[in-house]
Design a protein around this motif. Structure first.
Motif, mmCIF file in Angstrom:
data_model
loop_
_atom_site.group_PDB
_atom_site.id
_atom_site.type_symbol
_atom_site.label_atom_id
_atom_site.label_comp_id
_atom_site.label_asym_id
_atom_site.label_seq_id
_atom_site.Cartn_x
_atom_site.Cartn_y
_atom_site.Cartn_z
ATOM 1 N N PHE A 247 0.595 -1.273 -0.658
ATOM 2 C CA PHE A 247 -0.097 0.124 0.293
ATOM 3 C C PHE A 247 1.012 1.422 -0.038
ATOM 4 O O PHE A 247 1.806 0.995 0.697
ATOM 5 C CB PHE A 247 -1.117 0.227 0.994
ATOM 6 C CG PHE A 247 -1.953 -0.804 1.200
ATOM 7 C CD1 PHE A 247 -3.269 -0.390 0.822
ATOM 8 C CD2 PHE A 247 -1.916 -1.900 1.323
ATOM 9 C CE1 PHE A 247 -4.343 -1.494 0.159
ATOM 10 C CE2 PHE A 247 -2.413 -2.967 1.668
ATOM 11 C CZ PHE A 247 -3.922 -2.689 0.987
ATOM 12 N N TYR A 254 -2.687 4.819 4.908
ATOM 13 C CA TYR A 254 -1.925 3.645 3.373
ATOM 14 C C TYR A 254 -3.376 3.214 2.404
ATOM 15 O O TYR A 254 -4.203 3.155 2.883
ATOM 16 C CB TYR A 254 -2.164 2.357 4.156
ATOM 17 C CG TYR A 254 -0.903 2.344 5.381
ATOM 18 C CD1 TYR A 254 0.262 2.359 5.197
ATOM 19 C CD2 TYR A 254 -1.070 2.179 6.365
ATOM 20 C CE1 TYR A 254 1.136 2.472 5.239
ATOM 21 C CE2 TYR A 254 -0.333 2.510 7.377
ATOM 22 C CZ TYR A 254 1.315 2.293 7.272
ATOM 23 O OH TYR A 254 2.710 2.621 8.199
ATOM 24 N N PHE A 273 -6.378 1.035 3.447
ATOM 25 C CA PHE A 273 -6.265 0.268 4.515
ATOM 26 C C PHE A 273 -5.991 0.251 5.821
ATOM 27 O O PHE A 273 -5.944 1.043 5.817
ATOM 28 C CB PHE A 273 -4.270 -0.238 5.024
ATOM 29 C CG PHE A 273 -4.193 -1.258 5.356
ATOM 30 C CD1 PHE A 273 -3.516 -3.051 5.577
ATOM 31 C CD2 PHE A 273 -3.373 -0.320 6.344
ATOM 32 C CE1 PHE A 273 -3.536 -3.022 5.805
ATOM 33 C CE2 PHE A 273 -2.415 -1.528 7.337
ATOM 34 C CZ PHE A 273 -2.632 -2.555 7.489
ATOM 35 N N TRP A 276 -4.717 -5.580 9.341
ATOM 36 C CA TRP A 276 -4.541 -6.816 8.938
ATOM 37 C C TRP A 276 -4.127 -7.730 9.960
ATOM 38 O O TRP A 276 -3.902 -8.001 11.253
ATOM 39 C CB TRP A 276 -3.091 -7.185 7.598
ATOM 40 C CG TRP A 276 -1.760 -6.901 7.990
ATOM 41 C CD1 TRP A 276 -1.667 -5.994 7.899
ATOM 42 C CD2 TRP A 276 -0.810 -8.381 8.778
ATOM 43 N NE1 TRP A 276 -0.376 -5.780 8.747
ATOM 44 C CE2 TRP A 276 0.054 -7.161 8.902
ATOM 45 C CE3 TRP A 276 -0.729 -9.408 8.278
ATOM 46 C CZ2 TRP A 276 1.273 -7.894 9.453
ATOM 47 C CZ3 TRP A 276 0.206 -9.579 8.765
ATOM 48 C CH2 TRP A 276 1.476 -9.090 8.837
ATOM 49 N N THR A 362 1.362 -1.596 7.947
ATOM 50 C CA THR A 362 2.407 -1.878 6.772
ATOM 51 C C THR A 362 3.347 -1.276 5.981
ATOM 52 O O THR A 362 3.431 -0.317 7.680
ATOM 53 C CB THR A 362 1.433 -1.855 5.727
ATOM 54 O OG1 THR A 362 1.809 -2.795 4.623
ATOM 55 C CG2 THR A 362 0.855 -0.619 5.150
ATOM 56 N N LEU A 396 -7.371 -9.142 5.631
ATOM 57 C CA LEU A 396 -7.480 -7.499 5.543
ATOM 58 C C LEU A 396 -8.173 -6.937 5.188
ATOM 59 O O LEU A 396 -9.464 -7.878 4.862
ATOM 60 C CB LEU A 396 -6.849 -7.601 4.384
ATOM 61 C CG LEU A 396 -5.444 -7.136 3.451
ATOM 62 C CD1 LEU A 396 -4.904 -7.367 1.961
ATOM 63 C CD2 LEU A 396 -4.773 -6.677 4.392
ATOM 64 N N THR A 398 -10.226 -3.470 5.066
ATOM 65 C CA THR A 398 -10.206 -2.504 3.816
ATOM 66 C C THR A 398 -11.790 -1.061 4.263
ATOM 67 O O THR A 398 -12.565 -2.100 4.859
ATOM 68 C CB THR A 398 -9.800 -2.152 3.156
ATOM 69 O OG1 THR A 398 -10.966 -3.606 1.851
ATOM 70 C CG2 THR A 398 -8.484 -3.089 2.779
#
Length: 600
Positions: A247, A254, A273, A276, A362, A396, A398
């Protein structure tokens, strides 16, 4: 596509001493049998060379050090075993019997290279051998309270229970421990001896070619040990490491832009994002990596042998790394109903509210991805057990922004239904509902108060939502209501689903990419064709092995995920059947880092 690299930890120094015949008491000769305590000298080092296993493009990468915390050693136990000429010293893993365990003091500073400790040297007590006996050592570093030594008698305990008695061999340690990755990393990363092969010749390869226990010379005095031979013990972490990249970081977020074919309705959508986590992580651990089936893996039916046995020497010695393992539930097939073995054996997240912590970091355009790692216990399975409810995967979380405007914002609540490859705003969706139900006379459709994201369908009276044919489904009567808060009738609900198809409601744009299966070996090592049934050549295609670093790179996103996390414990699919919408490419560098790219 990015690279899914490995991290490797082998702690070693000098010579492995596997070829040494001088293992008996090194005190004065002709003194007769020795009893009581002696001393050994052990050096524990980090590796300085990469493996010979190459990326798919033929290049060989360099070793990645990881973070200082992953190398820190806080405490240690040395466990000693003895063999005699009658018990056999060529196969100590099978025949050497437990002698005694000791807590040992480490060099607190070690020897540093760059940002990690390169070497620890230990001078510690060991049981003196009698004439004809040989002594072997097992190191346990960062015991994290899982292992303790009963100082009164030198017995090793595991979670408070005796592991060994005087006649026990290494196999007594291998009963799977009910534990977690967090327990094994709280105070340093737990590490134990790594099994190493003493040959790369696969013809006639026997289990006796794999050495886990390390031969040591026991001296009568500490002074003799300090000036004596050093026994080198190679250890490895008991956990695997996973990181995420892919990302773009900007404005404290992100994000990634959806890339699809020209004219595709998703093309240009925006994905933010949010977090996760890992799904289907093992709850049990075999303390020492189990490679007892290596003679089978090296058979002709298993395809590319090099994926199991390296050909690069460790520290220039005739010792070679092994790339696969059997975990504590390797051969077990799991059902998936609530309370079944599948839910008992693995940490399973079936809905967002079951996840108490999301990793919200991330790496791209910030610091290294290793700062944002998650760790898990080894999770491997036989080739015919590679199914989605037994394979460690990544989820993930999002925020999917459909049809973003110039400011980068767009539809919040949105819908997809039937086979339509398009998103619909709430207004568009409710208009289509009214048309499908032929509403008239001022009657309108609206979202039911409290409706949650998910996949909605018609569930007949008497059927159980969330089970059987309705697994991961919700009743559409809980999504739509008519004017004056009137519920849909059964006939209306059935008509709506018949005309529109199942409805996915992305509340507030929440979108989950449920299955990013972590693959261990390359495609060219475990090649699979669509529709093919898994066979021996596919062994190791999926799974996570201790002391490996799996870096997942989200390469492209081609559309929305799912409005909630699906529970597939009841109806798992073969792992590769999930690749229709999540495509992975993995490049492998053994014992350094692995990188993996995925298309969502």
């Amino acid at each position: 596509m990015g690279k899914l690299k490995f991290f490797g930890l082998l702690l070693a120094a000098g010579m492995f001493a596997a070829c040494s015949d001088n293992l008996e008491n090194a005190g004065n000769e002709n003194d007769g049998p020795k009893t009581g305590e002696g001393y050994v000298k052990v050096a524990i080092n980090l590796p300085s060379v990469s493996s010979s296993r190459a990326f798919n493009d033929g290049t060989i990468g360099s070793l990645d050090d990881g973070t200082p915390d992953e190398y820190a050693v806080k405490d240690a136990i040395l466990v000693f075993f003895k063999t005699t000429s009658t018990t056999g010293d060529g196969t100590p893993e099978a025949t050497a019997q437990f002698a005694k365990a000791y807590n040992v003091s480490l060099n607190p500073a070690g020897e540093d290279v760059d940002h990690v400790t390169n070497r620890h040297t230990v001078i510690g007590e060991a049981p003196l051998p009698a004439d004809g006996e040989k002594v072997y050592a097992l190191a346990i570093l960062n015991v994290n309270g899982v292992f303790t030594v009963d100082k009164a008698n030198g017995v090793l305990k595991k979670n408070g229970n005796n592991v060994f008695e005087s006649t026990k061999t290494l196999s007594a340690l291998q009963t799977a421990i009910a534990t977690t990755a967090a327990k094994c990393t709280t105070t340093g990363f737990m590490m134990l001896n790594a099994p190493l092969a003493n040959t790369t010749t696969t013809s006639g390869f026997a289990l006796s070619n794999v050495k886990t226990l390390v031969p040591v010379t026991v001296y009568e005095s500490k002074n003799l040990a300090e000036n004596g031979d050093v026994a080198s013990i190679y250890v490895e972490r008991v956990v695997a490491k996973v990181t995420l990249t892919g990302f773009t970081y900007a404005d404290s977020k992100y994000t990634k832009t959806v890339t699809a074919d020209s004219g595709d309705p998703f093309n240009g959508d925006k994905v933010e994002f949010e977090g996760w986590t890992l799904n289907y992580t093992n709850k049990t651990l075999k303390p020492v990596r189990d490679v007892d089936a290596i003679t089978t893996w090296l058979g002709n039916d298993y395809g590319v042998v090099s994926r199991f046995l390296g050909d690069s020497k460790v520290d220039g010695k005739d010792l070679y790394r092994i790339y696969w393992a059997k975990d504590g539930n390797y051969d077990v097939s799991y059902g998936g109903t609530e309370g079944s073995d599948a839910k008992e054996a693995f940490n399973v997240f079936t809905k967002p509210e079951d996840i108490t912590t999301w990793n919200t970091n991330t790496a791209d355009n910030k610091t290294d991805s290793e700062d944002y790692a998650l760790y898990c216990l080894e999770n491997t399975m036989d080739y015919d057990k590679q199914v989605t409810n037994q394979t460690t995967s990544l989820i993930l979380k999002t925020k999917y922004i459909a049809n973003p405007d110039a400011a980068g914002t767009g539809d919040q609540n949105f819908f997809m239904y039937g086979t339509q490859e398009a998103t619909y705003t709430q207004t568009q969706f409710l208009t289509n509902v009214g048309t499908a139900l032929s509403l008239s006379g001022g009657t309108t459709a609206s979202l039911k108060v409290g409706a949650t994201g998910g996949t909605y369908t018609y569930i007949p009276s008497g059927a159980t939502a969330g089970a059987g044919d309705y697994l991961n489904k919700k009743d559409v009567k809980n999504l739509i209501e008519l004017s004056s808060s009137a519920d849909l009738s059964d006939a209306q609900a059935q008509t709506l689903i018949t005309k529109l198809g199942e409805i996915k409601f992305y509340k507030d744009g929440d979108s989950y990419y449920n299955v990013v299966l972590i693959r261990h070996f390359y495609d060219d090592e475990t090649s699979w064709d669509a529709g093919e049934t898994y066979g021996t050549k596919h062994l190791g295609r999926y799974g996570v092995v201790r002391n490996n670093w799996y870096e997942i790179k989200v390469n492209t996103i081609s559309g929305p995920g799912e409005p909630t996390i699906d529970d597939d414990t009841e109806n798992p699919n073969p792992d590769d059947e999930e690749e229709g919408y999540i495509k992975c490419q993995i490049n492998v560098l053994s014992w350094a880092r692995r990188s993996q790219s995925v298309d969502l």
